[in-house]
Design a protein around this motif. Sequence first.
Motif, PDB file in Angstrom:
ATOM      1  N   GLN A 280       1.025  -0.951  -0.010  1.00 22.47           N
ATOM      2  CA  GLN A 280      -0.056   0.059   0.354  1.00 22.47           C
ATOM      3  C   GLN A 280       0.882   1.354   0.306  1.00 22.47           C
ATOM      4  OE1 GLN A 280      -3.033   0.099  -0.275  1.00 22.47           O
ATOM      5  NE2 GLN A 280      -4.453  -1.446   0.787  1.00 22.47           N
ATOM      6  N   ALA A 435      -6.373   3.278   4.663  1.00 24.91           N
ATOM      7  CA  ALA A 435      -5.930   1.704   3.194  1.00 24.91           C
ATOM      8  C   ALA A 435      -6.570   1.017   3.453  1.00 24.91           C
ATOM      9  CB  ALA A 435      -4.688   2.163   2.761  1.00 24.91           C
ATOM     10  N   ASP A 437      -7.335  -3.457   2.481  1.00 25.60           N
ATOM     11  CA  ASP A 437      -7.191  -5.008   0.896  1.00 25.60           C
ATOM     12  C   ASP A 437      -7.743  -5.871   1.358  1.00 25.60           C
ATOM     13  OD1 ASP A 437      -4.529  -5.830   2.793  1.00 25.60           O
ATOM     14  OD2 ASP A 437      -3.935  -3.974   2.267  1.00 25.60           O
ATOM     15  N   ASN A 459     -10.163   3.855   2.021  1.00 28.22           N
ATOM     16  CA  ASN A 459      -9.302   3.892   0.623  1.00 28.22           C
ATOM     17  C   ASN A 459      -9.198   2.378  -0.389  1.00 28.22           C
ATOM     18  OD1 ASN A 459      -8.169   4.339  -2.063  1.00 28.22           O
ATOM     19  ND2 ASN A 459      -6.801   6.236  -0.969  1.00 28.22           N
ATOM     20  N   ARG A 460      -9.612   2.138  -1.129  1.00 26.63           N
ATOM     21  CA  ARG A 460      -9.796   0.598  -1.606  1.00 26.63           C
ATOM     22  C   ARG A 460      -9.319   0.912  -2.862  1.00 26.63           C
ATOM     23  NH1 ARG A 460     -15.189  -2.765  -2.228  1.00 26.63           N
ATOM     24  NH2 ARG A 460     -15.341  -1.318  -4.042  1.00 26.63           N
ATOM     25  N   PRO A 461      -7.951   0.397  -2.915  1.00 22.41           N
ATOM     26  CA  PRO A 461      -7.189  -0.189  -4.279  1.00 22.41           C
ATOM     27  C   PRO A 461      -7.988  -0.762  -5.715  1.00 22.41           C
ATOM     28  CG  PRO A 461      -6.028  -1.308  -3.074  1.00 22.41           C
ATOM     29  CD  PRO A 461      -7.192  -1.163  -2.459  1.00 22.41           C
ATOM     30  N   ARG A 464      -6.192  -5.807  -5.514  1.00 23.97           N
ATOM     31  CA  ARG A 464      -6.209  -5.476  -4.517  1.00 23.97           C
ATOM     32  C   ARG A 464      -4.715  -6.457  -4.445  1.00 23.97           C
ATOM     33  NH1 ARG A 464     -12.008  -5.257  -5.447  1.00 23.97           N
ATOM     34  NH2 ARG A 464     -12.543  -2.813  -5.802  1.00 23.97           N
ATOM     35  N   THR A 466      -2.705  -6.831  -2.267  1.00 20.16           N
ATOM     36  CA  THR A 466      -1.697  -5.939  -2.024  1.00 20.16           C
ATOM     37  C   THR A 466      -0.177  -6.407  -1.307  1.00 20.16           C
ATOM     38  OG1 THR A 466      -3.204  -5.244  -0.228  1.00 20.16           O
ATOM     39  CG2 THR A 466      -2.691  -3.798  -2.475  1.00 20.16           C
ATOM     40  N   ASN A 492      -0.079   0.761  -9.050  1.00 26.00           N
ATOM     41  CA  ASN A 492      -1.769   0.843  -8.572  1.00 26.00           C
ATOM     42  C   ASN A 492      -2.236   1.872  -7.792  1.00 26.00           C
ATOM     43  OD1 ASN A 492      -3.753  -1.316  -7.674  1.00 26.00           O
ATOM     44  ND2 ASN A 492      -2.854  -1.638  -5.648  1.00 26.00           N
ATOM     45  N   ARG A 496      -8.660   3.523  -7.817  1.00 27.46           N
ATOM     46  CA  ARG A 496      -9.160   3.245  -6.914  1.00 27.46           C
ATOM     47  C   ARG A 496     -10.287   4.192  -6.238  1.00 27.46           C
ATOM     48  NH1 ARG A 496      -5.905   2.755  -2.340  1.00 27.46           N
ATOM     49  NH2 ARG A 496      -3.301   2.269  -3.554  1.00 27.46           N
ATOM     50  N   THR A 497     -10.970   3.226  -4.867  1.00 25.66           N
ATOM     51  CA  THR A 497     -12.661   3.401  -4.739  1.00 25.66           C
ATOM     52  C   THR A 497     -12.768   4.003  -3.264  1.00 25.66           C
ATOM     53  OG1 THR A 497     -13.749   2.083  -5.689  1.00 25.66           O
ATOM     54  CG2 THR A 497     -14.863   3.155  -4.256  1.00 25.66           C
TER      55      THR A 497
END
Length: 527
Positions: A280, A435, A437, A459-461, A464, A466, A492, A496-497
Amino acid sequence: MLKSFKSLPRKLKAAMSSSSQAQFVGAIDQGTTSTRFLIFNRDGEVVALHQLEFTQIYPNPGWHEHDPEEIISSVERCVDGAVEKFEAQGHSREQIVSVGITNQRETTVVWDRTTGKPLCNAIVWTDTRTQDLIRRLKTRIGAGELTARCGLPLSTYPSVGKLLWVIENVPAAKDAYEQGNLAFGTIDTWVVYKLNGGPARNVYVSDPSNASRTMFMNLHTLDYDDELLDWFRIDRRKVRLAKIVRSADPEAYGSLASTLLHGTKITGCLGDQSAALVGQKGFTPGLAKNTYGTGCFLLYNVGDKPVISSHGLLSTVAFDFGAGKTMYALEGSIAVGGSSVKFLVDNFGFIESSSKLSALAETVEDNGGCTFVTAFSGLFAPYWVDDARGTIFGITAYTQRGHIARATLEATCFQTKAILRSMEKDSGKALTELAVDGGMCNSDLIMQTQSDMIGIPVNRPGMRETTALGAAIAAGLASGVWESFEDLRNVNVEGRTIFKPQVSEEKASVQFERWEKAVQMSKGWAN
């Protein structure tokens, strides 16, 4: 400091001299329920992946074991499976510059140092058989002073209790100990040892993010502490401990002795939660991540000096990338995260697969008054209650499966809130964003609930993986695929959401107070 390009082995230099698009890094992700091998390009994208589940062994209530040889077999098969997919895309295995490893941490393996054969099944980090042993240790003079040295409280969680139990209860291990032939390691040490060919090469190492989970390593010196070993009455002449080396190192971890990547160097290693923080890009103080896997683990980067918690958290090594690039973290560990979802599927048959539990939870508006304390292995941070057990409160004739499903998902969110409160007290700073995952974060419902509970954005990448990416980053930094943290700035970042709180602080507080009441009522069931 990480070695410069000039000091790297010839094979690595040759691979690096090709175009940047031709460089790839492999990552072994040896988890609690499955093993995976992922191949990343320089942009941090997954190019190929192979995954295998392996056997979970539960000999008695509270016991959890793995077959160490099956773990190695699963690693080797995953490497070969991913490389075959990689080459089917037109790539060459020679383009894989190096390999990193990330692993379940406190899980303990013992083997005969002369033969390389395990002396019993591995005892998994979730295992609670050491409860009575730990209770006895807590009464010993000096027990309250251990955390200041190693960062961990006495509990069934760290490796030390598992090793002591094995020496006391497994005759083959006791004999090897008395003869000075007992080798002990966490999963990273076992995997590196076996991938290098076992006793033939005898590569026997661990990195600080793993070694700090044993209770043997001094957080300040990053080396074994003789006073800690003496307190646990472990004779270093009778048990072999892995050499502690940097998390990213071009030489210390050796190379693969078999598989399709025979001869490829292993240049990085991180415990799974540290790897997720690195994946992350939590390289600087004040950044935090939460991984929703089998368990749930929140790490908060506190900088280049350890912070010893006074509010129920663990102090650990985040990563050791050399002088000036070693960071510590506060950690909140939740024993049961995704495993609670698997429990409803496998034990209660609520739904046919874990992926559909969120949809079941969405069939109801709320938890219907139910609170599920998922203390299957006791409660970890910040409570540390070994004798708590899983308990559902508030069941009435109105309760439906959807209510239980929602209460199950909420349990992890409530425990995360409790950990964040402790982190704020220990660090003196409030987190402004979390953040995330891990498998559970795929659920929009869980992530929105989490944001509602903690009152800050989540914060979601988009990508995922990670944890595996963190292992690849460690390996890539040591092998020159990336020269610095700055080179990773654009890795990455797409897709992101951000989930923002949608309920009032007052409503969130009322729900959390009910959770805290349920926690208090769940204590003492294992006595």
